[in-house]
Design a protein around this motif. Structure first.
Motif, PDB file in Angstrom:
ATOM      1  N   ALA A 168       0.854  -1.188   0.000  1.00 29.05           N
ATOM      2  CA  ALA A 168       0.000   0.000   0.000  1.00 29.05           C
ATOM      3  C   ALA A 168       0.891   1.240   0.000  1.00 29.05           C
ATOM      4  N   THR A 169       0.302   2.392  -0.195  1.00 33.73           N
ATOM      5  CA  THR A 169       1.091   3.628  -0.219  1.00 33.73           C
ATOM      6  C   THR A 169       1.736   3.902   1.137  1.00 33.73           C
ATOM      7  N   SER A 170       1.139   3.370   2.212  1.00 38.53           N
ATOM      8  CA  SER A 170       1.711   3.479   3.553  1.00 38.53           C
ATOM      9  C   SER A 170       1.682   2.112   4.217  1.00 38.53           C
ATOM     10  N   VAL A 171       2.848   1.663   4.731  1.00 44.13           N
ATOM     11  CA  VAL A 171       2.973   0.326   5.323  1.00 44.13           C
ATOM     12  C   VAL A 171       3.434   0.460   6.772  1.00 44.13           C
ATOM     13  N   THR A 172       2.733  -0.227   7.670  1.00 43.32           N
ATOM     14  CA  THR A 172       3.105  -0.233   9.082  1.00 43.32           C
ATOM     15  C   THR A 172       4.008  -1.436   9.360  1.00 43.32           C
ATOM     16  N   PHE A 173       5.170  -1.168   9.927  1.00 45.88           N
ATOM     17  CA  PHE A 173       6.107  -2.240  10.281  1.00 45.88           C
ATOM     18  C   PHE A 173       6.758  -1.895  11.620  1.00 45.88           C
ATOM     19  N   ARG A 174       6.555  -2.775  12.607  1.00 48.11           N
ATOM     20  CA  ARG A 174       7.087  -2.581  13.951  1.00 48.11           C
ATOM     21  C   ARG A 174       6.674  -1.225  14.535  1.00 48.11           C
ATOM     22  N   GLY A 175       5.431  -0.862  14.297  1.00 43.50           N
ATOM     23  CA  GLY A 175       4.865   0.341  14.887  1.00 43.50           C
ATOM     24  C   GLY A 175       5.178   1.632  14.174  1.00 43.50           C
ATOM     25  N   LYS A 176       5.886   1.588  13.052  1.00 41.26           N
ATOM     26  CA  LYS A 176       6.230   2.794  12.302  1.00 41.26           C
ATOM     27  C   LYS A 176       5.638   2.738  10.894  1.00 41.26           C
ATOM     28  N   GLU A 177       5.438   3.909  10.327  1.00 39.93           N
ATOM     29  CA  GLU A 177       4.893   4.013   8.977  1.00 39.93           C
ATOM     30  C   GLU A 177       6.022   4.194   7.962  1.00 39.93           C
ATOM     31  N   TRP A 217      -5.804  -5.412  -3.738  1.00 39.25           N
ATOM     32  CA  TRP A 217      -5.411  -5.624  -2.347  1.00 39.25           C
ATOM     33  C   TRP A 217      -3.910  -5.407  -2.237  1.00 39.25           C
ATOM     34  N   ASN A 218      -3.507  -4.417  -1.433  1.00 38.58           N
ATOM     35  CA  ASN A 218      -2.101  -4.115  -1.224  1.00 38.58           C
ATOM     36  C   ASN A 218      -1.744  -4.267   0.255  1.00 38.58           C
ATOM     37  N   ILE A 219      -0.547  -4.766   0.533  1.00 43.64           N
ATOM     38  CA  ILE A 219      -0.111  -5.030   1.899  1.00 43.64           C
ATOM     39  C   ILE A 219       0.094  -3.720   2.651  1.00 43.64           C
ATOM     40  N   SER A 220      -0.570  -3.589   3.811  1.00 46.06           N
ATOM     41  CA  SER A 220      -0.463  -2.378   4.623  1.00 46.06           C
ATOM     42  C   SER A 220       0.262  -2.643   5.952  1.00 46.06           C
ATOM     43  N   HIS A 221       0.454  -3.911   6.297  1.00 48.12           N
ATOM     44  CA  HIS A 221       1.154  -4.270   7.529  1.00 48.12           C
ATOM     45  C   HIS A 221       1.557  -5.737   7.440  1.00 48.12           C
ATOM     46  N   PHE A 222       2.726  -6.078   7.989  1.00 50.46           N
ATOM     47  CA  PHE A 222       3.108  -7.493   8.056  1.00 50.46           C
ATOM     48  C   PHE A 222       3.982  -7.760   9.257  1.00 50.46           C
ATOM     49  N   GLN A 223       3.850  -8.973   9.744  1.00 53.66           N
ATOM     50  CA  GLN A 223       4.617  -9.431  10.888  1.00 53.66           C
ATOM     51  C   GLN A 223       5.043 -10.874  10.626  1.00 53.66           C
ATOM     52  N   LEU A 224       6.354 -11.108  10.510  1.00 53.97           N
ATOM     53  CA  LEU A 224       6.898 -12.432  10.234  1.00 53.97           C
ATOM     54  C   LEU A 224       7.886 -12.807  11.322  1.00 53.97           C
ATOM     55  N   PRO A 225       7.919 -14.067  11.768  1.00 55.91           N
ATOM     56  CA  PRO A 225       8.878 -14.462  12.799  1.00 55.91           C
ATOM     57  C   PRO A 225      10.319 -14.279  12.311  1.00 55.91           C
ATOM     58  N   GLY A 226      11.146 -13.670  13.164  1.00 54.56           N
ATOM     59  CA  GLY A 226      12.555 -13.476  12.816  1.00 54.56           C
ATOM     60  C   GLY A 226      12.827 -12.270  11.947  1.00 54.56           C
ATOM     61  N   PHE A 227      11.783 -11.630  11.443  1.00 59.55           N
ATOM     62  CA  PHE A 227      11.956 -10.482  10.559  1.00 59.55           C
ATOM     63  C   PHE A 227      11.799  -9.210  11.381  1.00 59.55           C
ATOM     64  N   GLY A 228      12.904  -8.504  11.594  1.00 56.07           N
ATOM     65  CA  GLY A 228      12.876  -7.269  12.362  1.00 56.07           C
ATOM     66  C   GLY A 228      13.007  -7.466  13.854  1.00 56.07           C
ATOM     67  N   ASP A 229      13.250  -8.747  14.292  1.00 58.06           N
ATOM     68  CA  ASP A 229      13.424  -8.998  15.728  1.00 58.06           C
ATOM     69  C   ASP A 229      14.779  -8.476  16.207  1.00 58.06           C
TER      70      ASP A 229
END
Length: 267
Positions: free
Chosen positions: A172-181, A255-267
């Motif tokens: 998406a035009t804005s993606v949330t990752f680990r609480g940040k845009e 449908w565009n990804i706006s947030h994702f959470q994967l194990p080990g990614f960004g930990d």
């Protein structure tokens, strides 16, 4: 039968007609033999002529208005037979309807007779040309689209080299990752950094457990179990297992990804 020189002369004339009459800039066709090039140019010229003069016509009129019964007057066996008959009539009229997913024959029969027959198309009939339609263009299968997008995203992140030129367009035009845009390019760089740190990556388990779709609010989410192994810079093999969560936002009918959470990614 025309000689090679005659075909070359005719091909040159066809190119000039396409350029002058239709404003087309012709690509290099020197690698084609004169006969193949002639057939190709003739088909394009004929299509352009018919397209300029074409009027819109309902599919039902184009195929000759065949008789049919409403779906609720047919048994299951009759529905199967009638659907095959109507699809064959469409094919004979150079119209093809296909489905990406599987549906009950009654569903497709109802779609044909109650909706598709009223759909308007250009009244163009050229030998070898097919009017091709896909059922999901009329009735999107959101569950299928989301599952496919998740599978492609996981594959691009964990198993393929991320291509920032193309792969970031799934966001998406804005993606949330680990609480940040983040914008698309920024989140794309984060994925590139991840891939440069962990290599190679082997998928062990990927299982989609739940898909939630909220069309009214243009929101969807997918929950899945994910397990993969990777080798860190020091050579140690690490395995990551856990719940994954991917959110989607509908933008421009996709449908565009706006947030994702994967194990080990960004930990």
């Amino acid at each position: 039968m025309q000689t090679k020189d005659e075909l070359n002369a005719e091909n040159l004339l066809l190119k000039l007609k396409l350029e002058m009459e239709h404003g087309m800039i012709m690509s290099d066709t020197s690698k084609l033999d004169p006969e193949t090039e002639n057939q190709w140019l003739s088909n394009i010229h004929e299509f352009e002529k018919q397209f300029e003069a074409a009027k819109q016509i309902k599919v039902y009129d184009l195929i000759g208005r065949p008789d049919f019964k409403p779906y609720n007057e047919l048994t299951e066996k009759e529905t199967d037979h009638e659907l095959t008959r109507l699809l064959n009539i469409l094919q004979e009229s150079q119209i093809s309807l296909s489905c990406i997913c599987e549906y009950e024959n009654e569903t497709i029969y109802r779609f044909l007779t109650e909706e598709f027959f009223d759909h308007e198309v250009d009244n163009i009939m050229i030998e070898g040309m097919i009017h091709h339609f896909i059922y999901e263009e009329f009735h999107p299968n959101h569950d299928y689209d989301l599952r496919r997008s998740v599978t492609e995203f996981i594959d691009n992140v964990l198993q393929k080299k991320w291509n920032p030129e193309f792969d970031h367009y799934g966001f998406a035009t804005s993606v949330t990752f680990r609480g940040k845009e983040y914008d698309r390019l920024s989140i794309s760089k984060i994925i590139q950094t991840f891939q440069e740190t962990f290599h190679p990556i082997n998928m062990n388990v990927q299982s989609i457990e739940h898909v939630e779709i909220d069309l009214e609010n243009q929101f969807a989410s997918v929950r899945l179990q994910l397990s993969y192994s990777s080798q860190a810079d020091k050579g140690k093999v690490l395995t990551y297992t856990g719940n994954s969560f991917i959110s989607f936002k509908m933008e421009y009918d996709y449908w565009n990804i706006s947030h994702f959470q994967l194990p080990g990614f960004g930990d």
